[in-house]
Design a protein around this motif. Structure first.
Motif, PDB file in Angstrom:
ATOM      1  N   HIS A 268      45.756  41.838  33.085  1.00  0.00           N
ATOM      2  CA  HIS A 268      46.772  42.910  33.711  1.00  0.00           C
ATOM      3  C   HIS A 268      47.207  44.073  32.748  1.00  0.00           C
ATOM      4  O   HIS A 268      47.248  45.042  33.177  1.00  0.00           O
ATOM      5  CB  HIS A 268      47.772  42.023  34.461  1.00  0.00           C
TER       6      HIS A 268
ATOM      7  N   PRO B 151      45.334  27.374  40.265  1.00  0.00           N
ATOM      8  CA  PRO B 151      46.158  28.211  40.368  1.00  0.00           C
ATOM      9  C   PRO B 151      46.656  28.907  38.943  1.00  0.00           C
ATOM     10  O   PRO B 151      47.087  30.028  38.475  1.00  0.00           O
ATOM     11  CB  PRO B 151      47.277  28.222  41.360  1.00  0.00           C
ATOM     12  N   THR B 152      47.054  28.031  38.245  1.00  0.00           N
ATOM     13  CA  THR B 152      47.779  28.171  36.853  1.00  0.00           C
ATOM     14  C   THR B 152      46.596  28.942  35.981  1.00  0.00           C
ATOM     15  O   THR B 152      46.918  29.745  35.009  1.00  0.00           O
ATOM     16  CB  THR B 152      48.223  26.945  36.137  1.00  0.00           C
TER      17      THR B 152
ATOM     18  N   ARG C 179      44.520  31.159  37.061  1.00  0.00           N
ATOM     19  CA  ARG C 179      44.111  32.430  37.679  1.00  0.00           C
ATOM     20  C   ARG C 179      45.297  33.088  36.870  1.00  0.00           C
ATOM     21  O   ARG C 179      45.066  34.203  36.496  1.00  0.00           O
ATOM     22  CB  ARG C 179      44.404  32.442  38.951  1.00  0.00           C
ATOM     23  N   LYS C 180      46.554  32.719  37.008  1.00  0.00           N
ATOM     24  CA  LYS C 180      47.709  33.226  36.348  1.00  0.00           C
ATOM     25  C   LYS C 180      47.657  33.463  34.799  1.00  0.00           C
ATOM     26  O   LYS C 180      47.654  34.521  34.436  1.00  0.00           O
ATOM     27  CB  LYS C 180      48.918  32.441  36.368  1.00  0.00           C
ATOM     28  N   ARG C 181      46.797  32.673  34.188  1.00  0.00           N
ATOM     29  CA  ARG C 181      46.632  32.849  32.939  1.00  0.00           C
ATOM     30  C   ARG C 181      45.636  33.964  32.591  1.00  0.00           C
ATOM     31  O   ARG C 181      45.785  34.835  31.565  1.00  0.00           O
ATOM     32  CB  ARG C 181      46.164  31.603  31.968  1.00  0.00           C
TER      33      ARG C 181
ATOM     34  N   GLU D 210      45.052  36.313  34.568  1.00  0.00           N
ATOM     35  CA  GLU D 210      45.819  37.779  34.774  1.00  0.00           C
ATOM     36  C   GLU D 210      46.660  38.322  33.774  1.00  0.00           C
ATOM     37  O   GLU D 210      46.910  39.268  33.741  1.00  0.00           O
ATOM     38  CB  GLU D 210      46.396  37.541  36.225  1.00  0.00           C
ATOM     39  N   GLY D 211      47.353  37.039  33.118  1.00  0.00           N
ATOM     40  CA  GLY D 211      48.160  37.412  31.878  1.00  0.00           C
ATOM     41  C   GLY D 211      47.594  38.177  30.897  1.00  0.00           C
ATOM     42  O   GLY D 211      48.201  39.026  29.997  1.00  0.00           O
TER      43      GLY D 211
ATOM     44  N   ASN E 190      43.413  33.487  48.716  1.00  0.00           N
ATOM     45  CA  ASN E 190      44.021  33.648  47.290  1.00  0.00           C
ATOM     46  C   ASN E 190      44.609  35.145  47.368  1.00  0.00           C
ATOM     47  O   ASN E 190      45.237  35.449  46.302  1.00  0.00           O
ATOM     48  CB  ASN E 190      43.166  33.453  46.360  1.00  0.00           C
TER      49      ASN E 190
ATOM     50  N   GLU F 162      49.958  42.102  46.005  1.00  0.00           N
ATOM     51  CA  GLU F 162      50.404  40.708  45.156  1.00  0.00           C
ATOM     52  C   GLU F 162      51.037  41.157  43.951  1.00  0.00           C
ATOM     53  O   GLU F 162      51.920  40.555  43.531  1.00  0.00           O
ATOM     54  CB  GLU F 162      49.082  40.086  45.068  1.00  0.00           C
ATOM     55  N   SER F 163      50.582  42.244  43.307  1.00  0.00           N
ATOM     56  CA  SER F 163      51.238  42.485  42.048  1.00  0.00           C
ATOM     57  C   SER F 163      52.656  42.998  42.134  1.00  0.00           C
ATOM     58  O   SER F 163      53.261  42.713  41.054  1.00  0.00           O
ATOM     59  CB  SER F 163      50.683  43.780  41.200  1.00  0.00           C
TER      60      SER F 163
END
Length: 201
Positions: free
Chosen positions: A91, A80-81, A83-85, A87-88, A161, A119-120
């Protein structure tokens, strides 16, 4: 001049959201597709490629110079980290391009096709109404397996997810239940919603 109507369109993977977007376009809506923007950003020479290479390494860039989508999908599902990276990186760039596309369209109805709208957490303040395309999880699994050739476990992992059906429905101003509908029936549902939301009285 009346401000354009801004509709946020969302739905889980395999819900038929893209089909609904196409039907709304046939009524004259401008479709701003965040997934399509993300794909352009990760093609060879795309605006996100340099940052992806820096953050994740050369192994996540394929021989053509595009992001290796399969490798990145596998990493994002397992970490998951990661995916966050990703998205960073994506986005903010998607936000800039979304705004540009919306501002350059003359259509009085702008539909923002955003898979992760709920989700956003930020889209509720941007759009006037949220339209959710909904269906059962079993329908999602069947459609994605038929369309993409994914395994059932991969589809269920993708669903896990995303926001739950309940979370999406709680955010909705309108819902199209796309379970067992023919294309003609779905088109009729979209036409009815268009008359209700988009045609001034």
């Amino acid at each position: 001049m009346t401000r354009p109507l801004r509709i946020g369109l969302t739905g889980g993977i395999g819900s038929g959201k893209s089909t609904v977007a196409g039907l709304m376009a046939s009524h004259g809506a401008a479709i701003i597709d965040s997934d399509a923007i993300a794909r352009r950003l990760t093609l060879p020479g795309g605006g996100a490629i340099a940052s992806i290479r820096e953050q994740f390494g050369n192994e996540f860039i394929d021989a053509t110079g595009a992001m290796d989508r399969e490798r990145m999908r596998a990493l994002a599902f397992s970490e998951p980290t990661a995916r966050k990276r990703l998205e960073g990186i994506l986005h903010p760039l998607i936000g800039i391009e979304t705004k540009r596309e919306a501002e350059t369209s003359a259509s009085p109805v702008k539909v923002f096709d955003v898979p992760l709208l709920v989700e956003s957490g930020r889209w509720r303040a941007i759009v006037d109404r949220v339209l959710v395309v909904d269906c059962s999880v079993e329908t999602q699994v069947r459609r994605v397996m038929q369309r993409s050739g994914w395994t059932e476990s991969a589809v269920r992992q993708a669903i896990a997810n995303q926001a739950t059906r309940e979370q999406r429905l709680a955010a909705a101003d309108g819902v199209i239940l796309n379970d067992g509908l023919t294309l003609e029936q779905l088109a009729a549902e979209v036409a009815a919603l268009w008359r209700h939301w988009c045609i001034p009285e």
